[in-house]
Design a protein around this motif. Structure first.
Motif, mmCIF file in Angstrom:
data_model
loop_
_atom_site.group_PDB
_atom_site.id
_atom_site.type_symbol
_atom_site.label_atom_id
_atom_site.label_comp_id
_atom_site.label_asym_id
_atom_site.label_seq_id
_atom_site.Cartn_x
_atom_site.Cartn_y
_atom_site.Cartn_z
ATOM 1 N N TYR A 153 -5.680 -11.480 2.948
ATOM 2 C CA TYR A 153 -6.241 -12.363 2.111
ATOM 3 C C TYR A 153 -6.494 -13.659 2.941
ATOM 4 O O TYR A 153 -6.009 -13.862 3.878
ATOM 5 N N THR B 191 -2.188 -11.571 6.225
ATOM 6 C CA THR B 191 -2.062 -9.988 5.944
ATOM 7 C C THR B 191 -0.703 -9.555 5.430
ATOM 8 O O THR B 191 0.175 -9.737 6.101
ATOM 9 N N PRO C 45 -0.332 -0.862 -3.614
ATOM 10 C CA PRO C 45 -1.228 -1.991 -3.529
ATOM 11 C C PRO C 45 -0.831 -3.149 -4.591
ATOM 12 O O PRO C 45 -0.239 -3.025 -5.675
ATOM 13 N N THR D 136 -3.707 -8.851 -7.111
ATOM 14 C CA THR D 136 -4.294 -10.263 -6.435
ATOM 15 C C THR D 136 -3.765 -11.261 -7.122
ATOM 16 O O THR D 136 -3.489 -12.353 -6.509
ATOM 17 N N THR E 169 -3.203 -5.573 2.919
ATOM 18 C CA THR E 169 -4.381 -6.352 2.421
ATOM 19 C C THR E 169 -4.385 -7.569 3.349
ATOM 20 O O THR E 169 -3.488 -8.233 3.473
ATOM 21 N N ALA F 135 -10.061 -12.222 -1.051
ATOM 22 C CA ALA F 135 -9.072 -11.082 -0.749
ATOM 23 C C ALA F 135 -9.791 -10.027 0.020
ATOM 24 O O ALA F 135 -11.119 -9.861 -0.132
#
Ligand SMILES: [Cu+2]
Length: 69
Positions: A6, A43, A49, A52, A4, A69
């Protein structure tokens, strides 16, 4: 594996990048953190996962703001 990217605000130099990278890197399950200073993009690669809010707390702990995000 989950990756992910951000958006982090306030990083200005390599020291900032290192702070963010070590705080975020300490989150359980995180295997890699790549910081792009110019764009403020961080990253994060993790085994599953990430929440957040967990990432936001780590970025906050380092002294910066997670703005997206
Ligand atoms: Cu700095």
């Amino acid at each position: 594996m989950a990756t992910t990217t951000y958006q982090v605000q306030g990083m200005t130099c390599g020291h900032c990048a290192n702070s963010v990278s070590s705080e975020v890197g300490a989150i359980p399950g995180v295997s890699d953190v790549q910081v792009d200073l110019a764009s403020g993009q961080v990253t994060v690669t993790s085994s599953s996962p990430l929440d957040t809010d967990t990432v936001r707390a780590a970025v906050d702990e380092a002294g910066y703001d997670l703005v997206g995000a």
